[in-house]
Design a protein around this motif. Structure first.
Motif, PDB file in Angstrom:
ATOM      1  N   UNK A 144      39.654 157.312  -9.741  1.00  0.00           N
ATOM      2  CA  UNK A 144      40.759 158.122 -10.274  1.00  0.00           C
ATOM      3  C   UNK A 144      42.102 157.617  -9.757  1.00  0.00           C
ATOM      4  N   UNK A 145      42.203 157.355  -8.461  1.00  0.00           N
ATOM      5  CA  UNK A 145      43.479 156.934  -7.896  1.00  0.00           C
ATOM      6  C   UNK A 145      43.871 155.537  -8.373  1.00  0.00           C
ATOM      7  N   UNK A 146      42.898 154.678  -8.562  1.00  0.00           N
ATOM      8  CA  UNK A 146      43.200 153.349  -9.102  1.00  0.00           C
ATOM      9  C   UNK A 146      43.732 153.460 -10.525  1.00  0.00           C
ATOM     10  N   UNK A 147      43.123 154.310 -11.320  1.00  0.00           N
ATOM     11  CA  UNK A 147      43.551 154.485 -12.712  1.00  0.00           C
ATOM     12  C   UNK A 147      44.943 155.104 -12.802  1.00  0.00           C
ATOM     13  N   UNK A 148      45.264 155.989 -11.864  1.00  0.00           N
ATOM     14  CA  UNK A 148      46.536 156.710 -11.911  1.00  0.00           C
ATOM     15  C   UNK A 148      47.583 156.193 -10.937  1.00  0.00           C
ATOM     16  N   UNK A 149      47.272 155.084 -10.277  1.00  0.00           N
ATOM     17  CA  UNK A 149      48.198 154.437  -9.344  1.00  0.00           C
ATOM     18  C   UNK A 149      48.692 155.415  -8.273  1.00  0.00           C
ATOM     19  N   UNK A 150      47.756 156.019  -7.589  1.00  0.00           N
ATOM     20  CA  UNK A 150      48.034 156.884  -6.445  1.00  0.00           C
ATOM     21  C   UNK A 150      47.437 156.203  -5.215  1.00  0.00           C
ATOM     22  N   UNK A 151      48.223 156.059  -4.178  1.00  0.00           N
ATOM     23  CA  UNK A 151      47.728 155.400  -2.977  1.00  0.00           C
ATOM     24  C   UNK A 151      46.738 156.256  -2.223  1.00  0.00           C
ATOM     25  N   UNK A 152      45.812 155.608  -1.542  1.00  0.00           N
ATOM     26  CA  UNK A 152      44.900 156.314  -0.644  1.00  0.00           C
ATOM     27  C   UNK A 152      45.229 155.930   0.791  1.00  0.00           C
ATOM     28  N   UNK A 153      45.463 156.947   1.604  1.00  0.00           N
ATOM     29  CA  UNK A 153      45.648 156.778   3.042  1.00  0.00           C
ATOM     30  C   UNK A 153      44.344 157.214   3.702  1.00  0.00           C
ATOM     31  N   UNK A 154      43.661 156.276   4.325  1.00  0.00           N
ATOM     32  CA  UNK A 154      42.343 156.550   4.911  1.00  0.00           C
ATOM     33  C   UNK A 154      42.489 156.995   6.358  1.00  0.00           C
ATOM     34  N   UNK A 155      41.977 158.198   6.648  1.00  0.00           N
ATOM     35  CA  UNK A 155      41.970 158.627   8.048  1.00  0.00           C
ATOM     36  C   UNK A 155      40.559 158.589   8.619  1.00  0.00           C
ATOM     37  N   UNK A 156      40.479 158.552   9.917  1.00  0.00           N
ATOM     38  CA  UNK A 156      39.217 158.421  10.665  1.00  0.00           C
ATOM     39  C   UNK A 156      38.418 157.181  10.279  1.00  0.00           C
ATOM     40  N   UNK A 157      39.077 156.016  10.100  1.00  0.00           N
ATOM     41  CA  UNK A 157      38.331 154.809   9.734  1.00  0.00           C
ATOM     42  C   UNK A 157      37.387 154.344  10.836  1.00  0.00           C
ATOM     43  N   UNK A 158      37.712 154.677  12.075  1.00  0.00           N
ATOM     44  CA  UNK A 158      36.852 154.291  13.200  1.00  0.00           C
ATOM     45  C   UNK A 158      36.023 155.474  13.694  1.00  0.00           C
ATOM     46  N   UNK A 159      35.962 156.517  12.841  1.00  0.00           N
ATOM     47  CA  UNK A 159      35.198 157.719  13.175  1.00  0.00           C
ATOM     48  C   UNK A 159      35.527 158.209  14.592  1.00  0.00           C
ATOM     49  N   UNK A 160      36.858 158.309  14.803  1.00  0.00           N
ATOM     50  CA  UNK A 160      37.403 158.873  16.045  1.00  0.00           C
ATOM     51  C   UNK A 160      36.901 158.133  17.286  1.00  0.00           C
ATOM     52  N   UNK A 161      36.752 156.834  17.114  1.00  0.00           N
ATOM     53  CA  UNK A 161      36.370 155.970  18.226  1.00  0.00           C
ATOM     54  C   UNK A 161      34.916 155.559  18.241  1.00  0.00           C
ATOM     55  N   UNK A 162      34.071 156.207  17.450  1.00  0.00           N
ATOM     56  CA  UNK A 162      32.646 155.896  17.469  1.00  0.00           C
ATOM     57  C   UNK A 162      32.386 154.448  17.060  1.00  0.00           C
ATOM     58  N   UNK A 163      33.106 153.961  16.045  1.00  0.00           N
ATOM     59  CA  UNK A 163      32.868 152.611  15.532  1.00  0.00           C
ATOM     60  C   UNK A 163      33.520 151.515  16.376  1.00  0.00           C
ATOM     61  N   UNK A 164      34.217 151.892  17.431  1.00  0.00           N
ATOM     62  CA  UNK A 164      34.731 150.865  18.346  1.00  0.00           C
ATOM     63  C   UNK A 164      33.629 150.334  19.253  1.00  0.00           C
ATOM     64  N   UNK A 165      32.538 151.088  19.364  1.00  0.00           N
ATOM     65  CA  UNK A 165      31.437 150.706  20.249  1.00  0.00           C
ATOM     66  C   UNK A 165      31.618 151.178  21.678  1.00  0.00           C
ATOM     67  N   UNK A 166      32.824 151.668  22.017  1.00  0.00           N
ATOM     68  CA  UNK A 166      33.096 152.070  23.397  1.00  0.00           C
ATOM     69  C   UNK A 166      32.256 153.268  23.821  1.00  0.00           C
ATOM     70  N   UNK A 167      31.957 154.126  22.867  1.00  0.00           N
ATOM     71  CA  UNK A 167      31.193 155.332  23.182  1.00  0.00           C
ATOM     72  C   UNK A 167      29.817 154.988  23.751  1.00  0.00           C
ATOM     73  N   UNK A 168      29.257 153.881  23.278  1.00  0.00           N
ATOM     74  CA  UNK A 168      27.912 153.501  23.715  1.00  0.00           C
ATOM     75  C   UNK A 168      27.921 152.819  25.087  1.00  0.00           C
ATOM     76  N   UNK A 169      29.107 152.413  25.517  1.00  0.00           N
ATOM     77  CA  UNK A 169      29.230 151.802  26.847  1.00  0.00           C
ATOM     78  C   UNK A 169      29.646 152.818  27.898  1.00  0.00           C
ATOM     79  N   UNK A 170      30.497 153.769  27.473  1.00  0.00           N
ATOM     80  CA  UNK A 170      30.968 154.808  28.383  1.00  0.00           C
ATOM     81  C   UNK A 170      31.133 156.073  27.570  1.00  0.00           C
ATOM     82  N   UNK A 171      30.090 156.879  27.500  1.00  0.00           N
ATOM     83  CA  UNK A 171      30.067 158.055  26.644  1.00  0.00           C
ATOM     84  C   UNK A 171      30.731 159.281  27.216  1.00  0.00           C
ATOM     85  N   UNK A 172      31.490 159.139  28.284  1.00  0.00           N
ATOM     86  CA  UNK A 172      32.100 160.294  28.929  1.00  0.00           C
ATOM     87  C   UNK A 172      33.327 160.760  28.149  1.00  0.00           C
TER      88      UNK A 172
END
Length: 324
Positions: A205-233
């Motif tokens: 829909x946004x591509x068809x109507x030329x509306x930008x998408x701003x993506x939030x939580x791309x790193x799932x609040x730090x989960x996808x950085x991998x740091x959580x698995x090294x230091x989960x505190x």
């Protein structure tokens, strides 16, 4: 990477934008003011010239720190993206839609015309500026007609207090209704490697109507950085203690282990790889990346300086099928 136009508007924003939720401290176990201001300044100095915030972030604190961090800088060289519509101070007088409690404070969705205008004036004071580049409805308010909220945004554009208008967390049908009243620059929505639901209906829909998408939580609040698995505190008041529980953490760790060689081959971190993948997805204009200190801000900015090949994107996407 070159700046990107947001939708049909003339507003140009940095593809990676500083997300200023965490520096507000609310729901994130507090903040360190000096580190937060340093993160803002380091972001700008390293090419991340757009900053996304909201009154709700720290109950005004995030906006105040941005205003302080921008002292002495050319205002036109920075793009301020903020929001309205989450009320915590009781000024809604019981009106609106109860949302949740944040650190013990009841939060209401409230997007009446009068409240939009009131919140903008308060944001301008906190940000120490006379205009906002992009003003966004934070969450849909079922108690206020969409056209009433959009009329307020159109009025603010005419008054010069905001340059462009956007929304957050809108469906395609809500965007269709809103565009009858105002030209929307963007829709800010959750999107990540682990959460790709918008690809089915919203992105087309946004591509068809030329509306930008701003993506939030791309790193799932730090989960996808991998740091959580090294230091989960995490601190006791950090909302991520519960947030991470929605995912199969063993699968997430396995996935990160499989894509780590791609990051290593490009001499980048997992976080940078994740940001880069997100920036290169169809329909995504802006990717928000939080930073709580200058070091994190510089690291995020460095994701602007490399690209993933078609083969690398395909390899990552193949590994992502583990979540289907």
């Amino acid at each position: 990477m070159a700046m990107r136009n947001l939708g049909k508007t003339d507003l140009k924003v940095s593809p990676i934008t500083l997300g200023a939720f965490a520096i507000g401290g609310t729901m994130w176990g507090g903040n360190e003011k000096n580190d937060s201001i340093a993160a803002i300044r380091a972001s700008i100095d390293n090419g991340v010239t757009s900053i996304d915030t909201a009154p709700f972030y720290g109950f005004g604190l995030s906006e105040e720190m941005i205003g302080e961090a921008l002292k002495g800088r050319d205002r036109s060289s920075v793009q301020i993206l903020t929001k309205f519509g989450l009320v915590w101070d009781g000024s809604n007088n019981g009106k609106g839609e109860y949302f949740f409690d944040a650190d013990g404070t009841p939060i209401y969705k409230y997007a009446s015309k009068a409240n939009v205008i009131k919140e903008v004036e308060e944001s301008l004071q906190r940000l120490k500026t006379d205009y906002i580049d992009l003003l966004q409805l934070h969450w849909p308010d079922s108690t206020t007609p969409i056209d009433e909220t959009m009329e307020a945004l159109e009025l603010l554009i005419q008054q010069g207090k905001i340059k462009t208008a956007g929304v957050s967390n809108y469906s395609a049908s809500q965007l269709e209704e809103a565009k009858k009243t105002v030209t929307l620059a963007s829709n800010q929505v959750a999107y990540s490697m682990l959460n790709r639901t918008i690809e089915k209906e919203l992105v087309p829909y946004t591509l068809e109507n030329n509306i930008g998408i701003i993506a939030y939580s791309p790193m799932e609040r730090g989960l996808l950085t991998g740091k959580y698995f090294k230091d989960g505190k995490l601190s006791e008041s950090d909302h991520r203690n519960g947030y991470f529980g929605q995912y199969d953490l063993e699968k997430v760790k396995s996935f990160l282990d499989k894509i780590t060689p791609i990051a290593d081959s490009k001499n980048v971190t997992l976080a940078q790889l994740v940001l880069r993948w997100t920036v290169q997805q169809p329909g995504i204009t802006v990717v928000l990346a939080g930073a709580r200190n200058a070091e994190q801000a510089v690291s995020n900015a460095q994701a602007l300086h490399f690209e993933l090949t078609a083969d690398e994107l395909n390899l990552i996407n193949q590994e992502l099928t583990i979540f289907i």
